[in-house]
Design an enzyme around this catalytic site. Structure first.
Site, mmCIF file in Angstrom:
data_model
loop_
_atom_site.group_PDB
_atom_site.id
_atom_site.type_symbol
_atom_site.label_atom_id
_atom_site.label_comp_id
_atom_site.label_asym_id
_atom_site.label_seq_id
_atom_site.Cartn_x
_atom_site.Cartn_y
_atom_site.Cartn_z
ATOM 1 N N CYS A 37 0.817 -1.220 0.000
ATOM 2 C CA CYS A 37 0.000 0.000 0.000
ATOM 3 C C CYS A 37 0.847 1.265 0.000
ATOM 4 C CB CYS A 37 -0.979 -0.018 1.169
ATOM 5 S SG CYS A 37 -0.203 -0.060 2.815
ATOM 6 N N HIS A 65 -5.905 1.941 -4.133
ATOM 7 C CA HIS A 65 -4.904 1.459 -3.173
ATOM 8 C C HIS A 65 -4.431 0.063 -3.557
ATOM 9 C CE1 HIS A 65 -8.074 -0.757 -0.455
ATOM 10 N NE2 HIS A 65 -8.526 -0.630 -1.670
ATOM 11 N N HIS A 112 -2.264 0.878 6.899
ATOM 12 C CA HIS A 112 -2.692 0.915 5.507
ATOM 13 C C HIS A 112 -2.929 2.354 5.078
ATOM 14 C CE1 HIS A 112 -4.120 -1.132 1.897
ATOM 15 N NE2 HIS A 112 -5.123 -0.288 1.840
#
Length: 360
Positions: free
Chosen positions: A270, A336, A324
């Site tokens: 990510c 993402h 994240h």
């Protein structure tokens, strides 16, 4: 899941719980994979896994089968195939099919296919579609076993262990979100109701190979294919710089998820994805590499202030650690690296904070 014959699921689960509880050290029983279930063998201190049997006709299969939809087709492109509002290049672009993304062909006329893919309905050129028997054969390799959170669910607990009695909630996810399946049926002996769970792939940049489970009661497990992406405005007041950045990020939809990865073509996690995208526009040199450090670095903004090109952070609800990060693309959506680079709803899990890198 398909029941082949013979044993009932209730009997099977009862046998598992009884066996696991009879002095065994295992914490759970697991049924998974592509082999018929004929018995259990201990494969670790924590789990039992299904073993194959010589009498497959008398066993029960507890795994999903690939169901290939009628009229399936795949985009045969290196970047993206335009989906238009009508059968011709003079019509506006309303979506795009990435490489190997699927659609269902309703009809074909004069080199244009009327298709549906996810929420996108329109037309695309048959020149760039794999259709017919070739598409059916390709479908067998492109399907991904996926757990989809049932519609209408607002907050489904994601747990670090397959047990409702422990303090193990790491996140809450929303209806319609998809997660790759690691193991399809996990049965905890610690749960007095013998609830079943699905182990899902939980990608973050804080820890590799994190275990995550959701109750099978609230998800649908099936083979899924990549859908088309809608073409939409990134919102009001979005600068050309931000628009260009999101357009650039969109080119890498489908890039594989690789923990610690930094390659937009070969694989990213990510924060690796975010850093590489921002680097292309001159904002990545001093950007931290992992999401928790990014969250500390960049100023918090309110949700109402957020616009395309801002960052969205998520955290582990049990530990409080940010794990994240995503790029906001407007209209309640993010791009993402999750199940590969993909688009999700911003509330696919509980938001920790919005933050701004580009002050323009």
């Amino acid at each position: 899941m398909k029941v082949k014959s013979g044993l009932s699921l209730a009997f099977l689960l009862g046998a598992v719980i009884s066996f696991a509880g009879a002095g065994a050290t295992a914490q759970a029983a697991v049924v998974t994979g592509g082999n018929a279930l004929g018995g259990f063998s201990v494969v670790s201190s924590d789990f039992f896994l299904n073993a194959s049997t010589d009498k497959a006709e008398d066993t029960t299969e507890l795994f999903s089968k690939v169901e290939i939809p009628k009229g399936i087709a795949f985009a045969n492109v290196t970047d993206a195939l335009n989906v238009r509002s009508g059968p011709g290049t003079q019509y506006s672009r309303i979506g795009k099919l990435g490489r190997n993304a699927h659609c269902i062909v309703e009809s074909v006329e004069d080199g244009w296919a009327k298709i549906t893919s996810g929420s996108v309905k329109g037309y695309c050129s048959t020149e760039y579609l794999i259709m017919g028997e070739e598409a059916v054969k390709l479908a067998e390799s492109l399907g991904t076993l996926t757990a989809t959170v049932n519609r209408g669910i607002i907050n489904l607990n994601v747990r670090s262990t397959p047990d409702t009695t422990a303090d193990n909630i790491i996140a809450k996810v929303s209806g319609g979100e998809n997660f790759k399946v690691v193991k399809e049926v996990v049965i905890s002996k610690n749960d007095p109701e013998a609830k079943t769970f699905v182990q899902i792939e939980w990608n973050n940049d804080a820890d590799e190979n994190v275990e995550a489970y959701v109750s099978s009661e609230f998800v649908t497990v099936a083979y899924k294919y990549k859908d088309a992406v809608e073409c939409s405005s990134y919102g009001d007041g979005v600068s050309q710089l931000r628009t260009n950045m999101i357009d650039f990020a969109m080119k890498y939809l489908g890039t594989p998820y690789v923990w610690g990865g930094n390659s937009l073509s070969r694989g990213v996690d990510c924060s690796g994805f975010v850093k590489q995208v921002f680097t292309q526009f001159g904002y990545g040199a001093n950007m931290p590499r992992v999401s928790r450090d990014m969250a500390r670095t960049y100023s918090t903004i309110s949700r109402s202030e957020a616009k395309a090109g801002d960052l969205v952070f998520y955290h582990n609800l049990r530990t409080g650690v940010v794990d994240h990060v995503a790029i906001y693309i407007g209209n309640g959506k993010i791009i993402h690296a999750n199940n590969g680079v993909e688009i999700s709803n911003v509330n696919y899990r509980t938001v920790y904070k919005f933050a701004r890198v580009i002050w323009d």
